[in-house]
Design an enzyme around this catalytic site. Structure first.
Site, short mmCIF file in Angstrom:
data_model
loop_
_atom_site.label_atom_id
_atom_site.label_comp_id
_atom_site.label_asym_id
_atom_site.label_seq_id
_atom_site.Cartn_x
_atom_site.Cartn_y
_atom_site.Cartn_z
N CYS A 266 -1.46 1.13 7.32
CA CYS A 266 -2.99 0.73 7.52
C CYS A 266 -3.65 -0.54 6.92
O CYS A 266 -3.89 -1.57 7.44
CB CYS A 266 -3.77 1.92 6.98
SG CYS A 266 -3.91 3.31 7.81
N ARG A 267 -3.55 -0.48 5.22
CA ARG A 267 -3.88 -1.47 4.59
C ARG A 267 -2.92 -2.75 4.54
O ARG A 267 -3.67 -3.94 4.77
CB ARG A 267 -4.52 -1.12 3.07
CG ARG A 267 -5.65 -0.06 3.47
CD ARG A 267 -5.88 0.72 2.18
NE ARG A 267 -4.71 1.50 1.61
CZ ARG A 267 -4.31 2.06 0.54
NH1 ARG A 267 -5.38 1.94 -0.33
NH2 ARG A 267 -3.21 2.64 0.50
N SER A 268 -1.74 -2.50 4.00
CA SER A 268 -1.15 -3.81 3.67
C SER A 268 -0.65 -4.40 4.93
O SER A 268 -0.69 -5.83 5.07
CB SER A 268 0.00 -3.51 2.71
OG SER A 268 1.03 -2.56 3.08
N ASN B 278 2.10 1.71 4.27
CA ASN B 278 2.44 0.18 4.93
C ASN B 278 2.07 0.54 6.30
O ASN B 278 3.07 -0.08 7.51
CB ASN B 278 3.88 -0.19 4.63
CG ASN B 278 4.39 -1.63 5.15
OD1 ASN B 278 5.56 -1.86 5.53
ND2 ASN B 278 3.38 -2.48 5.10
N CYS C 47 0.81 -1.22 -0.03
CA CYS C 47 -0.02 -0.07 -0.05
C CYS C 47 0.80 1.07 -0.01
O CYS C 47 2.09 1.04 -0.35
CB CYS C 47 -0.99 -0.10 1.22
SG CYS C 47 -0.28 0.23 2.75
N ASP D 142 -8.76 3.61 1.55
CA ASP D 142 -7.70 3.66 2.67
C ASP D 142 -8.35 4.40 3.92
O ASP D 142 -8.84 5.58 4.13
CB ASP D 142 -6.78 4.72 1.90
CG ASP D 142 -5.63 4.87 2.83
OD1 ASP D 142 -5.47 4.52 4.00
OD2 ASP D 142 -4.32 5.24 2.20
P1 4NP Z 1 -1.83 2.80 4.02
O1 4NP Z 1 -2.50 4.42 4.32
O2 4NP Z 1 -1.23 3.22 2.52
O3 4NP Z 1 -3.11 2.01 3.87
O4 4NP Z 1 -0.91 2.61 4.90
C1 4NP Z 1 -1.73 5.56 4.52
C2 4NP Z 1 -1.07 5.93 5.49
C3 4NP Z 1 -0.25 6.97 5.75
C4 4NP Z 1 -0.39 8.08 4.76
C5 4NP Z 1 -1.18 7.62 3.84
C6 4NP Z 1 -1.90 6.68 3.50
N1 4NP Z 1 0.22 9.06 5.37
O5 4NP Z 1 -0.11 10.26 4.46
O6 4NP Z 1 1.10 9.34 5.95
#
Ligand code: 4NP
Length: 152
Positions: free
Chosen positions: A13-15, A11, A8, A123
């Site tokens: 939340c989703r992955s 790294n 994702c 997300d």
């Molecule tokens: P992820 O979500 O890709 O599912 O881990 C996010 C985590 C952090 C951020 C964006 C999306 N960020 O902008 O820090």
């Protein structure tokens, strides 16, 4: 050994959620010696960080281990090493190709392409809805395990 990498953006939340859920499914089917599971982010923003508290809370609620998971960035070497590179959304797919500089490859796919949803995993970093993401990731992970077993 079959190697599976979930990818994702951050790294956190989703992955990592997908990594933990998929590892749990693999364990339930006694396939831990055969299927290796990992996750990475296309960004370097959360390298070394534990998963987001929303992801940790969901995993805890469903009694799924999140032990040892720390953020890391997707690398070119991951493209060579892994057999299944499973992205959460279309932007991840774009960024993966940017990083590995490879032409389109069938081992890189979106998680929900394997279900009848055929869409991006929302997300929860932005939506705040970790339950919706959990439900979709679980559905995708079940479909992925069926696919891998059929291809083994
Ligand atoms: P992820 O979500 O890709 O599912 O881990 C996010 C985590 C952090 C951020 C964006 C999306 N960020 O902008 O820090």
């Amino acid at each position: 050994m079959v190697k599976v990498l979930f990818v994702c953006l951050g790294n956190i939340c989703r992955s990592p959620m997908a990594e933990a859920i998929f590892r749990d499914l693999v364990k339930r089917e006694n396939l831990e010696e055969i299927i290796h599971v990992d996750s990475a982010g296309t960004s370097s923003w959360h390298v070394g960080a534990r998963p987001h508290k929303g992801t940790l809370k969901k995993l805890e609620e469903y009694q799924i281990s999140s032990e040892g998971m720390l953020g890391r960035q997707f690398t070119k070497e991951d493209f060579e090493k892994f057999d299944y590179i499973i992205a959460m959304d279309e932007m991840n797919i774009h960024d993966i190709y940017d990083i590995c500089g490879q032409p389109r490859h069938p081992k890189i796919m979106r998680l929900l392409e394997l279900t009848d949803k055929k869409t991006d995993v929302p997300d929860p970093y932005y939506t705040g809805d970790f339950q919706e993401t959990y439900n979709l990731v679980l559905e995708g992970c079940q479909a992925l395990l069926d696919k891998i077993k059929a291809e083994m």
